[in-house]
Design a protein around this motif. Structure first.
Motif, PDB file in Angstrom:
ATOM      1  N   UNK A   9       0.857  -1.187   0.000  1.00  0.00           N
ATOM      2  CA  UNK A   9       0.000   0.000   0.000  1.00  0.00           C
ATOM      3  C   UNK A   9       0.893   1.236   0.000  1.00  0.00           C
ATOM      4  N   UNK A  10       0.703   2.106  -0.988  1.00  0.00           N
ATOM      5  CA  UNK A  10       1.515   3.317  -1.103  1.00  0.00           C
ATOM      6  C   UNK A  10       0.629   4.544  -1.252  1.00  0.00           C
ATOM      7  N   UNK A  11       1.171   5.685  -0.862  1.00  0.00           N
ATOM      8  CA  UNK A  11       0.565   6.973  -1.211  1.00  0.00           C
ATOM      9  C   UNK A  11       1.568   7.724  -2.073  1.00  0.00           C
ATOM     10  N   UNK A  12       1.059   8.406  -3.081  1.00  0.00           N
ATOM     11  CA  UNK A  12       1.937   9.216  -3.927  1.00  0.00           C
ATOM     12  C   UNK A  12       1.269  10.548  -4.233  1.00  0.00           C
ATOM     13  N   UNK A  13       2.097  11.510  -4.606  1.00  0.00           N
ATOM     14  CA  UNK A  13       1.621  12.800  -5.072  1.00  0.00           C
ATOM     15  C   UNK A  13       2.179  13.033  -6.455  1.00  0.00           C
ATOM     16  N   UNK A  14       3.193  13.875  -6.536  1.00  0.00           N
ATOM     17  CA  UNK A  14       3.787  14.202  -7.825  1.00  0.00           C
ATOM     18  C   UNK A  14       4.986  13.324  -8.152  1.00  0.00           C
ATOM     19  N   UNK A  15       5.300  12.342  -7.297  1.00  0.00           N
ATOM     20  CA  UNK A  15       6.478  11.492  -7.520  1.00  0.00           C
ATOM     21  C   UNK A  15       6.068  10.020  -7.591  1.00  0.00           C
ATOM     22  N   UNK A  16       5.682   9.547  -8.763  1.00  0.00           N
ATOM     23  CA  UNK A  16       5.295   8.142  -8.916  1.00  0.00           C
ATOM     24  C   UNK A  16       6.451   7.179  -8.662  1.00  0.00           C
ATOM     25  N   UNK A  17       7.696   7.707  -8.676  1.00  0.00           N
ATOM     26  CA  UNK A  17       8.862   6.863  -8.441  1.00  0.00           C
ATOM     27  C   UNK A  17       8.804   6.125  -7.113  1.00  0.00           C
ATOM     28  N   UNK A  18       8.064   6.671  -6.165  1.00  0.00           N
ATOM     29  CA  UNK A  18       7.976   6.042  -4.843  1.00  0.00           C
ATOM     30  C   UNK A  18       7.517   4.589  -4.961  1.00  0.00           C
ATOM     31  N   UNK A  19       6.631   4.315  -5.906  1.00  0.00           N
ATOM     32  CA  UNK A  19       6.098   2.957  -6.059  1.00  0.00           C
ATOM     33  C   UNK A  19       7.201   1.997  -6.492  1.00  0.00           C
ATOM     34  N   UNK A  20       7.926   2.343  -7.527  1.00  0.00           N
ATOM     35  CA  UNK A  20       8.970   1.439  -8.017  1.00  0.00           C
ATOM     36  C   UNK A  20      10.157   1.380  -7.057  1.00  0.00           C
ATOM     37  N   UNK A  21      10.476   2.487  -6.417  1.00  0.00           N
ATOM     38  CA  UNK A  21      11.569   2.473  -5.438  1.00  0.00           C
ATOM     39  C   UNK A  21      11.243   1.542  -4.266  1.00  0.00           C
ATOM     40  N   UNK A  22      10.018   1.627  -3.772  1.00  0.00           N
ATOM     41  CA  UNK A  22       9.617   0.767  -2.653  1.00  0.00           C
ATOM     42  C   UNK A  22       9.537  -0.683  -3.097  1.00  0.00           C
ATOM     43  N   UNK A  23       8.980  -0.904  -4.275  1.00  0.00           N
ATOM     44  CA  UNK A  23       8.878  -2.276  -4.783  1.00  0.00           C
ATOM     45  C   UNK A  23      10.268  -2.883  -4.963  1.00  0.00           C
ATOM     46  N   UNK A  24      11.218  -2.104  -5.469  1.00  0.00           N
ATOM     47  CA  UNK A  24      12.588  -2.594  -5.625  1.00  0.00           C
ATOM     48  C   UNK A  24      13.172  -2.982  -4.263  1.00  0.00           C
ATOM     49  N   UNK A  25      13.013  -2.109  -3.276  1.00  0.00           N
ATOM     50  CA  UNK A  25      13.581  -2.384  -1.953  1.00  0.00           C
ATOM     51  C   UNK A  25      12.980  -3.644  -1.343  1.00  0.00           C
ATOM     52  N   UNK A  26      11.680  -3.833  -1.529  1.00  0.00           N
ATOM     53  CA  UNK A  26      11.012  -5.000  -0.944  1.00  0.00           C
ATOM     54  C   UNK A  26      11.305  -6.278  -1.721  1.00  0.00           C
ATOM     55  N   UNK A  27      11.066  -6.234  -3.024  1.00  0.00           N
ATOM     56  CA  UNK A  27      11.121  -7.462  -3.823  1.00  0.00           C
ATOM     57  C   UNK A  27      12.546  -7.879  -4.168  1.00  0.00           C
ATOM     58  N   UNK A  28      13.394  -6.929  -4.561  1.00  0.00           N
ATOM     59  CA  UNK A  28      14.748  -7.255  -5.011  1.00  0.00           C
ATOM     60  C   UNK A  28      15.707  -7.410  -3.832  1.00  0.00           C
ATOM     61  N   UNK A  29      15.659  -6.472  -2.891  1.00  0.00           N
ATOM     62  CA  UNK A  29      16.631  -6.492  -1.799  1.00  0.00           C
ATOM     63  C   UNK A  29      16.206  -7.375  -0.625  1.00  0.00           C
ATOM     64  N   UNK A  30      14.880  -7.492  -0.394  1.00  0.00           N
ATOM     65  CA  UNK A  30      14.418  -8.258   0.766  1.00  0.00           C
ATOM     66  C   UNK A  30      13.666  -9.530   0.408  1.00  0.00           C
ATOM     67  N   UNK A  31      13.331  -9.724  -0.856  1.00  0.00           N
ATOM     68  CA  UNK A  31      12.647 -10.949  -1.266  1.00  0.00           C
ATOM     69  C   UNK A  31      11.174 -10.992  -0.899  1.00  0.00           C
ATOM     70  N   UNK A 123       2.006  -4.349   3.585  1.00  0.00           N
ATOM     71  CA  UNK A 123       3.225  -3.557   3.781  1.00  0.00           C
ATOM     72  C   UNK A 123       2.874  -2.150   3.346  1.00  0.00           C
ATOM     73  N   UNK A 124       2.885  -1.230   4.278  1.00  0.00           N
ATOM     74  CA  UNK A 124       2.420   0.134   4.044  1.00  0.00           C
ATOM     75  C   UNK A 124       3.625   1.068   3.981  1.00  0.00           C
ATOM     76  N   UNK A 125       3.714   1.817   2.885  1.00  0.00           N
ATOM     77  CA  UNK A 125       4.802   2.775   2.700  1.00  0.00           C
ATOM     78  C   UNK A 125       4.264   4.195   2.826  1.00  0.00           C
ATOM     79  N   UNK A 126       4.915   5.001   3.652  1.00  0.00           N
ATOM     80  CA  UNK A 126       4.483   6.388   3.844  1.00  0.00           C
ATOM     81  C   UNK A 126       5.431   7.364   3.157  1.00  0.00           C
ATOM     82  N   UNK A 127       6.189   6.882   2.174  1.00  0.00           N
ATOM     83  CA  UNK A 127       7.242   7.701   1.578  1.00  0.00           C
ATOM     84  C   UNK A 127       6.715   8.775   0.636  1.00  0.00           C
ATOM     85  N   UNK A 128       5.551   8.579   0.018  1.00  0.00           N
ATOM     86  CA  UNK A 128       5.101   9.501  -1.015  1.00  0.00           C
ATOM     87  C   UNK A 128       3.984  10.415  -0.574  1.00  0.00           C
ATOM     88  N   UNK A 129       3.552  11.278  -1.492  1.00  0.00           N
ATOM     89  CA  UNK A 129       2.433  12.177  -1.241  1.00  0.00           C
ATOM     90  C   UNK A 129       2.775  13.296  -0.284  1.00  0.00           C
TER      91      UNK A 129
END
Length: 388
Positions: A9-31, A123-129
């Motif tokens: 679960x993500x929130x975003x505003x003007x930076x859609x990159x938050x979604x792919x950055x978080x997905x990379x950290x979770x899926x690629x780095x943490x499995x 998994x809730x990300x508060x990085x965006x928006x």
């Protein structure tokens, strides 16, 4: 055991990159690969996600899956939840206090819905928006989050942070232009996922708030009431009580039974034994009817009750209506109901009492001012009469 359904679960505003950055950290780095991504954003945020992540070109979401050979992840236009105003119009931004209230209610409703499935893991990300969106999302997880859920914030290394052209570290060399017109290779970027512990308040939420469409303010108020010192106000004639800040209508028999124990607590009387099973107890019936007669039930109900207790009250009658009283209190108050239950001392021979101190109990008519802290589910009758 089957793997729980994983939802990012993500929130975003003007930076859609938050979604792919978080997905990379979770899926690629943490499995931790989500099965589904749910995005909460504004109308402008949804447009940017559609054009940058879900388009054919540049299509950064599909690129990330391909670059790191990730399995299919559900994330499409239907998974973007756009904030709306009171008229249902999509919000392009959050600028007014009313917009903030709508965003808070929208986020709380979304988290309540997603956490209702016991087989899901969030998994809730508060990085965006906007900062308020991240705050509301984190707070909503505190209200409804479960032990299996997680909260995080993604951190991107310099000089890639806030770059419009950066979406995730690539497994190959890719040179991009940064916001200051300098160049950098995305292969050199570092992304860190900062885990954020949260206090779960879910256990303090009444069932009605867990299941109903209650907004942010209502949910917070319910938690605050559950944590406040207990107070019981009994309005016999109006057939209702106020407990933990909520107005609760009660049937006459259950109300009279509660009143028996409230009156004993007020007078400093000790715990007492319940009537014996299948043996009518006349004193118990007298205690009960002293309270019941003040309630003024419907004539049919009153006659039936008097017939049932003509020879006294037995243990089955006592246990049945005590259980019904407890069920109503627990349904309305959740764990906060514990202070208002008739307890048995937890050891034999059982002796029953209401554990509230006398200072927490009062008898009076519940006026309009008493309803200010009531949840959005409570409706009061305009025909209530003053007690005699």
């Amino acid at each position: 055991m089957p793997k729980p359904r994983r939802i990012l679960v993500c929130v975003t505003g003007l930076s859609p990159q938050v979604v792919t950055e978080t997905l990379y950290a979770l899926a690629v780095k943490q499995g931790w690969v989500p099965d589904h991504i749910c995005l909460i954003t504004t109308a402008e945020g949804a447009k940017r996600v559609r054009l940058s992540l879900l388009s054919e070109d540049p299509g950064w979401f599909a690129r990330l899956l391909k670059d790191y050979q990730l399995p299919p992840i559900r994330f499409g236009l239907d998974d973007i939840r756009v904030l709306t105003d009171a008229q249902g119009k999509e919000l392009s931004d959050i600028r007014t206090p009313q917009d903030n209230e709508r965003a808070a209610d929208f986020i709380v409703t979304t988290l309540r819905e997603l956490s209702a499935d016991p087989d899901s893991q969030l998994h809730v990300s508060i990085a965006g928006g906007r900062k308020t969106m991240g705050f509301y999302l984190g707070y909503a997880l505190s209200l409804f989050g479960r032990p299996q859920d997680r909260l995080s914030h993604v951190l991107v290394s310099e000089p890639f942070e806030s770059s419009w052209n950066f979406f995730y570290p690539t497994p190959y060399s890719k040179v991009i232009e940064l916001n200051d017109k300098t160049l950098a290779d995305t292969q050199d970027a570092e992304i860190t996922l900062a885990s954020i512990p949260f206090v779960s308040l879910r256990h303090g939420m009444p069932d009605q708030l867990m299941q109903g469409a209650v907004g942010f303010a209502g949910a917070v108020a319910a938690i605050n009431r559950s944590l406040a010192p207990p107070e019981l106000i009994i309005d016999l004639e109006a057939k209702r009580i106020r407990a933990a800040g909520s107005i609760i209508p009660l049937p006459p028999v259950e109300l009279a039974l509660l009143s028996v124990f409230a009156r004993r607590a007020l007078n400093g009387l000790p715990a007492c034994a319940a009537p014996s099973k299948e043996v009518p107890d006349s004193p118990w019936a007298v205690w009960f009817m002293l309270e019941y007669d003040q309630i003024r039930p419907e004539r049919g109900d009153e006659d039936a009750t008097r017939r049932s207790l003509a020879k006294g009250m037995d243990g089955d009658y006592f246990s049945l209506h005590k259980s019904r009283l407890h069920a109503k209190l627990k349904k309305r108050l959740g764990p906060a109901a514990e202070a208002y239950l008739i307890n048995n001392g937890r050891r034999r021979p059982y002796r029953y009492s209401l554990g509230l101190p006398p200072s927490s109990i009062s008898y009076r008519k519940l006026a309009v001012a008493d309803t200010q802290a009531v949840s959005e589910h409570t409706t009061l009758s305009s025909t209530d009469r003053s007690p005699s």
